[in-house]
Design a protein around this motif. Sequence first.
Motif, PDB file in Angstrom:
ATOM      1  N   ALA A 260      28.341  51.079  35.768  1.00 15.45           N
ATOM      2  CA  ALA A 260      28.613  49.768  36.195  1.00 15.45           C
ATOM      3  C   ALA A 260      27.790  49.543  37.332  1.00 15.45           C
ATOM      4  O   ALA A 260      27.622  50.206  38.318  1.00 15.45           O
ATOM      5  CB  ALA A 260      30.263  49.785  36.654  1.00 15.45           C
ATOM      6  N   LYS A 261      27.014  48.414  37.155  1.00 10.78           N
ATOM      7  CA  LYS A 261      26.407  47.674  38.521  1.00 10.78           C
ATOM      8  C   LYS A 261      27.135  47.356  39.443  1.00 10.78           C
ATOM      9  O   LYS A 261      28.268  46.661  39.097  1.00 10.78           O
ATOM     10  CB  LYS A 261      25.236  46.836  38.175  1.00 10.78           C
ATOM     11  N   VAL A 262      26.996  47.890  40.785  1.00  8.47           N
ATOM     12  CA  VAL A 262      27.849  47.049  41.714  1.00  8.47           C
ATOM     13  C   VAL A 262      27.017  46.917  42.973  1.00  8.47           C
ATOM     14  O   VAL A 262      26.108  47.183  43.437  1.00  8.47           O
ATOM     15  CB  VAL A 262      28.833  48.479  42.340  1.00  8.47           C
ATOM     16  N   VAL A 263      27.655  46.170  43.928  1.00  6.84           N
ATOM     17  CA  VAL A 263      27.084  45.628  45.174  1.00  6.84           C
ATOM     18  C   VAL A 263      27.875  46.011  46.192  1.00  6.84           C
ATOM     19  O   VAL A 263      29.237  45.900  46.231  1.00  6.84           O
ATOM     20  CB  VAL A 263      26.684  44.035  45.196  1.00  6.84           C
ATOM     21  N   LYS A 264      27.377  46.403  47.407  1.00  4.19           N
ATOM     22  CA  LYS A 264      28.137  46.851  48.554  1.00  4.19           C
ATOM     23  C   LYS A 264      29.003  45.489  49.000  1.00  4.19           C
ATOM     24  O   LYS A 264      28.424  44.358  49.106  1.00  4.19           O
ATOM     25  CB  LYS A 264      26.946  47.215  49.582  1.00  4.19           C
ATOM     26  N   LYS A 265      30.121  45.656  49.334  1.00  6.77           N
ATOM     27  CA  LYS A 265      31.003  44.576  49.986  1.00  6.77           C
ATOM     28  C   LYS A 265      30.530  44.065  50.969  1.00  6.77           C
ATOM     29  O   LYS A 265      29.837  44.592  52.151  1.00  6.77           O
ATOM     30  CB  LYS A 265      32.503  45.014  50.147  1.00  6.77           C
ATOM     31  N   ALA A 266      30.484  42.666  51.110  1.00  9.37           N
ATOM     32  CA  ALA A 266      30.029  42.002  52.219  1.00  9.37           C
ATOM     33  C   ALA A 266      30.766  41.959  53.595  1.00  9.37           C
ATOM     34  O   ALA A 266      30.224  41.828  54.691  1.00  9.37           O
ATOM     35  CB  ALA A 266      29.701  40.459  51.909  1.00  9.37           C
ATOM     36  N   ALA A 267      32.166  42.190  53.404  1.00  8.89           N
ATOM     37  CA  ALA A 267      32.914  42.343  54.565  1.00  8.89           C
ATOM     38  C   ALA A 267      34.103  43.354  53.909  1.00  8.89           C
ATOM     39  O   ALA A 267      34.409  43.370  52.607  1.00  8.89           O
ATOM     40  CB  ALA A 267      33.533  40.993  54.895  1.00  8.89           C
ATOM     41  N   ARG A 268      34.854  43.674  54.699  1.00 12.41           N
ATOM     42  CA  ARG A 268      35.935  44.766  54.521  1.00 12.41           C
ATOM     43  C   ARG A 268      36.855  44.244  53.582  1.00 12.41           C
ATOM     44  O   ARG A 268      37.645  44.744  52.505  1.00 12.41           O
ATOM     45  CB  ARG A 268      36.680  45.344  55.768  1.00 12.41           C
ATOM     46  N   ASP A 269      37.198  42.726  53.767  1.00 14.84           N
ATOM     47  CA  ASP A 269      38.180  42.124  52.854  1.00 14.84           C
ATOM     48  C   ASP A 269      37.499  41.143  51.974  1.00 14.84           C
ATOM     49  O   ASP A 269      38.290  40.125  51.522  1.00 14.84           O
ATOM     50  CB  ASP A 269      39.301  41.301  53.914  1.00 14.84           C
ATOM     51  N   GLU A 270      36.477  41.481  51.610  1.00 10.28           N
ATOM     52  CA  GLU A 270      35.711  40.486  50.585  1.00 10.28           C
ATOM     53  C   GLU A 270      36.669  40.232  49.419  1.00 10.28           C
ATOM     54  O   GLU A 270      37.145  41.201  49.021  1.00 10.28           O
ATOM     55  CB  GLU A 270      34.354  40.738  50.286  1.00 10.28           C
ATOM     56  N   LYS A 271      36.596  39.108  48.897  1.00  5.34           N
ATOM     57  CA  LYS A 271      37.386  39.107  47.598  1.00  5.34           C
ATOM     58  C   LYS A 271      36.672  39.354  46.273  1.00  5.34           C
ATOM     59  O   LYS A 271      36.450  38.573  45.413  1.00  5.34           O
ATOM     60  CB  LYS A 271      37.872  37.599  47.454  1.00  5.34           C
ATOM     61  N   VAL A 272      36.488  40.631  46.202  1.00  4.85           N
ATOM     62  CA  VAL A 272      36.020  41.306  44.794  1.00  4.85           C
ATOM     63  C   VAL A 272      36.619  42.495  44.412  1.00  4.85           C
ATOM     64  O   VAL A 272      37.359  42.988  45.078  1.00  4.85           O
ATOM     65  CB  VAL A 272      34.415  41.597  45.090  1.00  4.85           C
ATOM     66  N   GLY A 273      36.794  42.752  43.194  1.00  5.38           N
ATOM     67  CA  GLY A 273      37.251  43.845  42.602  1.00  5.38           C
ATOM     68  C   GLY A 273      36.450  45.066  42.987  1.00  5.38           C
ATOM     69  O   GLY A 273      35.211  45.012  42.955  1.00  5.38           O
ATOM     70  N   VAL A 274      37.192  45.992  43.375  1.00  6.62           N
ATOM     71  CA  VAL A 274      36.008  47.242  43.636  1.00  6.62           C
ATOM     72  C   VAL A 274      36.372  48.541  42.737  1.00  6.62           C
ATOM     73  O   VAL A 274      37.710  48.787  42.403  1.00  6.62           O
ATOM     74  CB  VAL A 274      36.693  47.580  45.326  1.00  6.62           C
ATOM     75  N   MET A 275      35.336  49.266  42.652  1.00  2.00           N
ATOM     76  CA  MET A 275      35.309  50.448  41.589  1.00  2.00           C
ATOM     77  C   MET A 275      36.308  51.502  42.372  1.00  2.00           C
ATOM     78  O   MET A 275      36.151  51.936  43.684  1.00  2.00           O
ATOM     79  CB  MET A 275      34.084  50.976  41.497  1.00  2.00           C
ATOM     80  N   CYS A 276      37.073  52.385  41.608  1.00  2.00           N
ATOM     81  CA  CYS A 276      37.749  53.194  42.196  1.00  2.00           C
ATOM     82  C   CYS A 276      38.240  54.062  41.029  1.00  2.00           C
ATOM     83  O   CYS A 276      37.755  53.948  39.609  1.00  2.00           O
ATOM     84  CB  CYS A 276      39.271  52.562  42.730  1.00  2.00           C
TER      85      CYS A 276
END
Length: 410
Positions: A260-276
């Motif tokens: 899965a291509k991912v990008v680093k979150k821009a902020a701790r609470d950025e509104k994106v789904g995060v891989m886990c």
Amino acid sequence: MKSYEETLKLLQDKGQTQLLKYYDELSENEKEALLEQINNIDFDVIDAGIAAMGKNERGSFKPLKALRIEDIEKEKDKDLETGLDAIKNGKVGAMLLAGGMGTRLGSDDPKGMYNIGLTKEVFIFQRIIENLLDVVNKAGAYIELFIMTSDKNHDKTVAFLKEKNYFGYDEKHITFFKQEMAAATDRNGKIYLEEKGRVSTSPNGNGGWFASMIRTGAIERVKSTGIEWLNVFAVDNVLQRIADPVFVGATINHNCEIGAKVVKKAARDEKVGVMCLEDDKPSIVEYYELDDKMMDEIDPETGERAYNYGVILNYLFNVKALFRVADMNMPLHVVEKKIQYVDDKGAVVKPEEPNGYKYESLVLDMIHMMDSCLPFEVKRNYEFAPVKNKTGVDSVESARALCKENGIEL
Ligand code: UTP
């Protein structure tokens, strides 16, 4: 062909008789078409969708380590070789999800036909194909390209790409297929008519792409060409790198069923789904499911936040693994959208605000069906320029600025 009486009975059972409200006003052909459409509705989807609303039960989350840009650099030569080899041997296919309606962009044409150019024409489809051609030229081999459309945009998409001579792609290596449709309802689950003689339907989400490949027979092309990996990607990211050899090689070399291509979150609470990990299987935790503790958890090895990488809808699926999960039911998502409808007086209304629900399955739910996943970090400004809206965040404007930053002439 079911009769009017049989259809009426069905609708009485389902509580959806409003669909025949204007039946008497229709021509014979329209009557026939409407009865056929009604009898093809999958009412279970609506019942299941509404029953599942608000019951998004999740397992227990743990962080999943990403291969970060600095890690990728270290093993780049090996991964590049593996990836290029797979591409040269025809083991990688590209799977373009282009069945969406792009309602936020507000154009009646398929999103890929949108021209983001300023001094010349630069269509979204063109950007995607140019990027794919970069890899084709590097590998010296064509990559099979699959394009998923829907009833709503198939003919226009096919005609447009043909007229543009597929932007230089060899048409022998392109396979189109259509996804399925689902009925759209008001907020009480009553199915809308989009015209007096037509049920309101919309594409059933991007999660059904593999099932649709099987149903339409497009899968035969995958089998006959020996494709082992399918790189699934969205139509609207104009900087998308597809069949990226290093990404392909890394996924193979890390023995993962999906990359899965991912990008680093821009902020701790950025509104994106995060891989886990969810119950020890790869998954995505939505931004609103991250509590403060998870948001601030630190990975002791890297010193970075442990839930730090967001997905960009660019996944490399192993085909064998896809077949293994092909019969599994996917969760249904009920999504609020603007839906054209016929009002009480019989007038067609195009609402300005969401007025009902569409029922969709989502590709990101397929991640959780896989046993192992490699989150692969890419530089956000280099690979992620989604066109969702006309202006503002993730818009034509922001995508143009990012193209400029990457030296792409518009
Ligand atoms: P989006 O979630 O952005 O949906 O799709 P959309 O329908 O294109 O746009 P809006 O929400 O109405 O503005 C992400 C990707 O999934 C594809 C889209 O074409 C896009 O590439 N998609 C979406 C499908 O292929 N089928 C669908 O049913 C939905």
